[in-house]
Design an enzyme around this catalytic site. Sequence first.
Site, PDB file in Angstrom:
ATOM      1  CB  SER A 124       6.924   7.232  -8.951  1.00  0.00           C
ATOM      2  OG  SER A 124       7.192   5.862  -8.742  1.00  0.00           O
ATOM      3  CG  ASP A 125       5.255   7.990  -2.394  1.00  0.00           C
ATOM      4  OD1 ASP A 125       5.671   6.873  -2.030  1.00  0.00           O
ATOM      5  OD2 ASP A 125       4.823   8.842  -1.608  1.00  0.00           O
ATOM      6  CD1 TRP A 126       7.287   1.146  -2.757  1.00  0.00           C
ATOM      7  CD2 TRP A 126       8.204   3.152  -3.114  1.00  0.00           C
ATOM      8  NE1 TRP A 126       8.661   1.004  -2.784  1.00  0.00           N
ATOM      9  CE2 TRP A 126       9.240   2.199  -3.001  1.00  0.00           C
ATOM     10  CE3 TRP A 126       8.562   4.480  -3.371  1.00  0.00           C
ATOM     11  CZ2 TRP A 126      10.606   2.542  -3.102  1.00  0.00           C
ATOM     12  CZ3 TRP A 126       9.905   4.820  -3.472  1.00  0.00           C
ATOM     13  CH2 TRP A 126      10.895   3.859  -3.337  1.00  0.00           C
ATOM     14  CG  ASP A 127       2.279   0.795  -6.744  1.00  0.00           C
ATOM     15  OD1 ASP A 127       3.272   0.625  -7.483  1.00  0.00           O
ATOM     16  OD2 ASP A 127       1.650  -0.147  -6.224  1.00  0.00           O
ATOM     17  CB  ALA A 128       2.935   8.090  -6.742  1.00  0.00           C
TER      18      ALA A 128
END
Length: 870
Positions: free
Chosen positions: A290-294
């Site tokens: 995941s993208d950061w906190d996606a």
Amino acid sequence: MSSGFKHFVFALFPFLHYSNNTTPNPTNPIELDNAFSPPFYPSPWMDSTAPGWAEAYTKAQAFVRQLTLLEKVNITTGTGWQSDACVGNTGAVPRLGFPSLCLQDSPLGIRFADYVSAFSAGGTIAASWDRGEFYRRGYQMGEEFAGKGIDILLGPVVGPLGRSPKGGRNWEGFSPDPVLSGIAVAETVRGIQDAGVIACTKHYILNEQEHFRSPGNFEDAGFVDAISSNVDDKTLHELYLWPFADAVRAGTGAIMCSYNKNNNSQACQNSYLQNYILKGELGFQGAILSDWDAQHSGVASTLAGLDMTMPGDTDFNSGLSFWGPNLTLSIINGTVPAWRLDDAVARILAAYYYVGRDKHVTPTGTNFNSWSRDVYGNEHSFAGNGYGLINELVDVRGEHFRAIRQAAAKSTVLLKNSGVLPLTGREKFTAVFGNDATENEYGPNGCPDRGCDNGTLAMGWGSGTADFPYLITPLEAIKSQVASNGGVIQSVTDNWAYSQIAALAKQASVALVFVNADSGEGYINVDGNAGDRNNLTIWQDGETLVRNVSANCNNTIVVIHSVGGVLVDSFYESENITAIIWAGLPGQESGNAIADVLYGRVNPGGKLPFTFGRQYSDYGVADLIYEPTNGSASPQDNFVEGVFIDYRAFDKNNIEPIYEFGFGLSYTTFSYSNLNIAKISAGPYTPTTGNTKAAPVLGNHSTNPADYQWPANLTYVNKYIYPYLNSTDLKEASNDRDYGLDVELPEGATDGSPQPRIAAGGAPGGNPQLWDVLYSATATITNNGTIPGDEVAQLYISLGGPEDPKVVLRNFDRLSIQPGQSTTFTADITRRDISNWDTVSQNWVITNYTKTVYVGTSSRKLPLSAKLPL
Ligand SMILES: *[C@@H]1O[C@H](CO)[C@@H](O)[C@H](O)[C@H]1NC(C)=O
Ligand SMILES: *[C@@H]1O[C@H](CO)[C@@H](O)[C@H](O)[C@H]1NC(C)=O
Ligand SMILES: *[C@@H]1O[C@H](CO)[C@@H](O)[C@H](O)[C@H]1NC(C)=O
Ligand SMILES: *[C@@H]1O[C@H](CO)[C@@H](O)[C@H](O)[C@H]1NC(C)=O
Ligand SMILES: *[C@@H]1O[C@H](CO)[C@@H](O)[C@H](O)[C@H]1NC(C)=O
Ligand SMILES: *[C@@H]1O[C@H](CO)[C@@H](O)[C@H](O)[C@H]1NC(C)=O
Ligand SMILES: *[C@@H]1O[C@H](CO)[C@@H](O)[C@H](O)[C@H]1NC(C)=O
Ligand SMILES: *[C@@H]1O[C@H](CO)[C@@H](O)[C@H](O)[C@H]1NC(C)=O
Ligand SMILES: *[C@@H]1O[C@H](CO)[C@@H](O)[C@H](O)[C@H]1NC(C)=O
Ligand SMILES: *[C@@H]1O[C@H](CO)[C@@H](O)[C@H](O)[C@H]1NC(C)=O
Ligand SMILES: *[C@@H]1O[C@H](CO)[C@@H](O)[C@H](O)[C@H]1NC(C)=O
């Protein structure tokens, strides 16, 4: 990813987990209004027969079989923002000596580290149109990442592709053309991975603007859900997915899912795009992270194909996770089948073995710390503990500066030259103008993540950056050139010092004006630009500067450092402007590279990887969405222009660009002749059929909560994410008031039985027959000037249908040719190159329309053409 949210506060928000649409029916053309993403389950598991992956598959499976449930969870889950040395770290497996994996930005060099190189940006190296440079840049970055003990490089970028020239992060990627991007990403992935580091191609997918990319609370608008990029199936395949297919075919070990929604389904839990398209049709064997906190859900994202959550916490430093303890719970409570977790871990391990990471491990592990440049400090930065040696100051740059300089010079595009270039270095009076010629007075790294536009621009801003070891400015390099010949050189670098500018320009025999335009990632706002550009004009009042200089000097040369196309209409035709150069974002060797071109040590051969239009509306795409358009619900961004972006839009709408895609001059000239097309026999295209094997289950686990409790002797690091449970009461351990409410799973989500293979799939990248060579084109390119030079010969194809672009780029080669000599340009044409995506058969087809091949020097200067023989 990002490092903080200045302009909006991220809020925990209860996301509805599944799309409540009924039947998966990908054959229906998607209605862009009310777009939805059809569910697709189960998530495909690794394919033991995938070409190139057999050894990695076997090693990964054997390793995963040794793991306990908690260890498996650890490998999939980040330890939390700023918990460890890197921008992301997975949990380790101390029992087997398997380290925490270190994930680090950026696509142009190592972020948050010292003694590293700052390479050219992706959108700049693309202008070299040089496969060798793409590969070498990737390899050298890989060497540096390996040297710092990094396992996963968070790059390269092919999303954004560059739908709109205002998109803030376009410069991190390569080009709005999918073929140029596809070739660049494939070579970059090979380079990085040949150096023993896992490439993470990103951001999957349609992450085409910064505004509203994530759900959040905005200072002026309150809560706004993430933007939804709504795209039809044909556009997805023929444009945005294309370079991802090349990355998968090149073996990218990881792919990062993006912040935005696609067809109203959050990217990291979009089962259609992750399960069906990426792991199904494209046969991706690595891990989706995941993208950061996606990540916005636990069970839903797990079943929709996510394999690793980064940085692991629900929100930066919340200490909570959608995975970690929740993933342990979802396995022991039976909601997620064990094979799904086994597959996620196996994919991570397979990527690790695929690139030979086990053989490249840095003896001391990660030897720097993102959160401090001190030698001694806290290993766990956020928690503030683990004091010790954190930065060994390892210099990983080698001799890379030489290639960086060469690549930047090769990526420099000469747009206009009335004959004044190259300079001799013996000009009577050289004057240099513009704050873009000189150093940021705060130093090259004075603004965190390059979040300002002070001094010469050599990279954009945001997470896609690295600290400069030094930055050679244009003024330094030009001054040293002129002074070494005993010449006269002076400069004014204040763009608003009008009288001094006029006075100096009047004296100059040559005036070099440096201007720029910047953009970056949305968490930093520079001059009112929240990532995306607000307009396409040159920054720092650069047009006025150009006017003020050229009004007083009839030999004014303009050099543009920019993230993409800028408006040059006000000056490009002026007689006093004798040359214009686009130098992109060249990295640390900026000044040396531009001096090499200006003084003729390098004959420019770069070509534009995008179009310079006269005004924004010429680009044929809607403006970006800067304000909420749907209340607090997702702004709906309908990609109504389909495949017509950049030059395809200019061609379709008959709009004359100022400088077209593929354009670039040289100090010599080239002529084109003798196009020949040979048909090559290949078998017919056969859709992939049959079934996969059943999902392997790698080991077993107890379902007794007592076996997963917090170890009594483990010291808890504050806000760190662990796999353990805090209670034997499952609901209590979940800390989730909705625990047990998400049990109605999408149909087929837990089915581990053999599944039908996808017709357009069959191997990493898609059906291997798409790469069958059907034709070979040759043409003669002659250097009819007087000095050696490079020419990028370009092959375009008209697919011939009424809905097809006038021409699409399909191949190119950068050729070095001596004066008076000729070279043969040879380009393969594959089945994929002449196919269209057919939404009904869900496969690629060669239509019956007559196809024409064009060869030439830019997307609009195509002197040679021939119909493709049937
Ligand atoms: C999980 O990872 C953490 C951090 O690396 C480590 O301290 C812990 O021992 C690991 N747990 C297991 C079960 O391996
Ligand atoms: C588990 O996930 C939920 C959201 O689905 C979250 O609210 C909760 O805090 C998480 N639990 C833990 C222990 O991290
Ligand atoms: C440097 O950048 C900051 C932040 O963008 C800006 O406020 C300042 O005016 C700039 N200084 C110069 C000299 O350009
Ligand atoms: C465009 O944006 C730049 C950078 O913020 C700014 O300097 C310039 O004034 C803007 N141009 C127009 C016409 O608004
Ligand atoms: C070009 O430069 C000359 C000075 O060399 C000046 O007299 C003239 O006005 C300039 N022309 C334009 C169009 O700026
Ligand atoms: C500029 O003007 C000077 C003086 O009139 C002339 O000698 C020179 O050739 C001009 N240069 C160009 C590039 O036109
Ligand atoms: C070289 O070829 C180009 C393209 O055919 C032509 O325009 C140009 O005049 C030629 N130059 C010379 C010096 O023959
Ligand atoms: C903690 O206890 C477990 C089980 O008794 C043991 O295997 C492990 O080595 C201990 N870990 C530490 C860090 O002491
Ligand atoms: C779990 O237990 C640890 C150690 O007691 C505590 O610090 C942490 O806050 C607890 N986590 C949750 C989600 O309750
Ligand atoms: C199993 O655990 C997950 C993660 O905490 C939770 O979301 C889910 O609701 C649980 N399922 C059941 C049947 O309790
Ligand atoms: C091309 O034409 C043939 C014969 O008319 C037809 O059978 C075939 O389906 C056509 N193919 C496509 C892709 O339209």
